[in-house]
Design a protein around this motif. Structure first.
Motif, PDB file in Angstrom:
ATOM      1  N   ASN A  38       0.825  -1.221   0.000  1.00  0.00           N
ATOM      2  CA  ASN A  38       0.000   0.000   0.000  1.00  0.00           C
ATOM      3  C   ASN A  38       0.852   1.262   0.000  1.00  0.00           C
ATOM      4  N   THR A  39       1.963   1.231   0.721  1.00  0.00           N
ATOM      5  CA  THR A  39       2.872   2.381   0.754  1.00  0.00           C
ATOM      6  C   THR A  39       3.468   2.605  -0.635  1.00  0.00           C
ATOM      7  N   LEU A  40       3.911   1.520  -1.249  1.00  0.00           N
ATOM      8  CA  LEU A  40       4.488   1.612  -2.591  1.00  0.00           C
ATOM      9  C   LEU A  40       3.458   2.118  -3.597  1.00  0.00           C
ATOM     10  N   ARG A  45       1.423   6.469  -7.070  1.00  0.00           N
ATOM     11  CA  ARG A  45       0.340   7.412  -7.399  1.00  0.00           C
ATOM     12  C   ARG A  45       0.819   8.857  -7.237  1.00  0.00           C
ATOM     13  N   ASN A  46       1.668   9.114  -6.235  1.00  0.00           N
ATOM     14  CA  ASN A  46       2.248  10.458  -6.071  1.00  0.00           C
ATOM     15  C   ASN A  46       3.120  10.817  -7.274  1.00  0.00           C
ATOM     16  N   LEU A  47       3.882   9.834  -7.768  1.00  0.00           N
ATOM     17  CA  LEU A  47       4.691  10.066  -8.960  1.00  0.00           C
ATOM     18  C   LEU A  47       3.801  10.395 -10.161  1.00  0.00           C
ATOM     19  N   GLU A  48       2.640   9.758 -10.198  1.00  0.00           N
ATOM     20  CA  GLU A  48       1.683  10.044 -11.272  1.00  0.00           C
ATOM     21  C   GLU A  48       1.152  11.471 -11.145  1.00  0.00           C
ATOM     22  N   THR A  61      -6.787  -2.975 -11.482  1.00  0.00           N
ATOM     23  CA  THR A  61      -5.330  -3.016 -11.430  1.00  0.00           C
ATOM     24  C   THR A  61      -4.748  -2.026 -12.431  1.00  0.00           C
ATOM     25  N   HIS A  62      -3.652  -1.380 -12.040  1.00  0.00           N
ATOM     26  CA  HIS A  62      -2.999  -0.421 -12.915  1.00  0.00           C
ATOM     27  C   HIS A  62      -1.586  -0.884 -13.238  1.00  0.00           C
ATOM     28  N   GLN A  63      -1.243  -0.730 -14.503  1.00  0.00           N
ATOM     29  CA  GLN A  63       0.129  -0.971 -14.937  1.00  0.00           C
ATOM     30  C   GLN A  63       0.741   0.410 -15.202  1.00  0.00           C
ATOM     31  N   TYR A  64       1.839   0.692 -14.516  1.00  0.00           N
ATOM     32  CA  TYR A  64       2.446   2.017 -14.568  1.00  0.00           C
ATOM     33  C   TYR A  64       3.616   2.046 -15.543  1.00  0.00           C
TER      34      TYR A  64
END
Length: 123
Positions: A38-40, A45-48, A61-64
């Protein structure tokens, strides 16, 4: 472009390496101080939100994937480091590494040859 935290930078290096990945795949690449899933996920998401990462949705599910290239990020922050630590002087930077014995005379000659003959490097 914002400066990233050390952990964000670590995750970006993983995404640059993998090109695209799910959170679990990123997590598997972290060998030391592995954050909880969850932290990762929050960090990614912050990087997004900062504009460094995009995603493709597969249901829930998301592929980044990275939006900012390693080259663009490196260029920006190497310039910032040179400005902040070497008075905006590449000469001061190279001389620092020479004094610290982090670069050899042979490597300096290679760099000089690259500067004097930039077209030769492209071949």
């Amino acid at each position: 472009m914002q400066k990233l935290t050390n952990k964000e930078e670590e995750i970006m290096h993983i995404l640059w390496k993998l090109k695209k990945a799910f959170v679990k795949e990123v997590q598997a690449e972290i060998t030391e101080d592995q954050p909880h899933y969850n932290t990762l996920s929050t960090i990614i998401r912050n990087l997004e939100e900062k504009g460094f990462v995009g995603h493709n949705a597969f249901g829930n599910t998301h592929q980044y994937y990275p939006i900012i290239s390693l080259e663009a990020y490196s260029k920006k922050y190497i310039k910032t480091a040179i400005d902040n630590y070497f008075n905006s002087s590449y000469k001061n930077m190279v001389s620092f590494f020479a004094k610290e014995e982090k670069i050899s005379a042979a490597e300096l000659r290679e760099i000089l040859a690259m500067i004097e003959n930039p077209k030769e490097e492209e071949k």
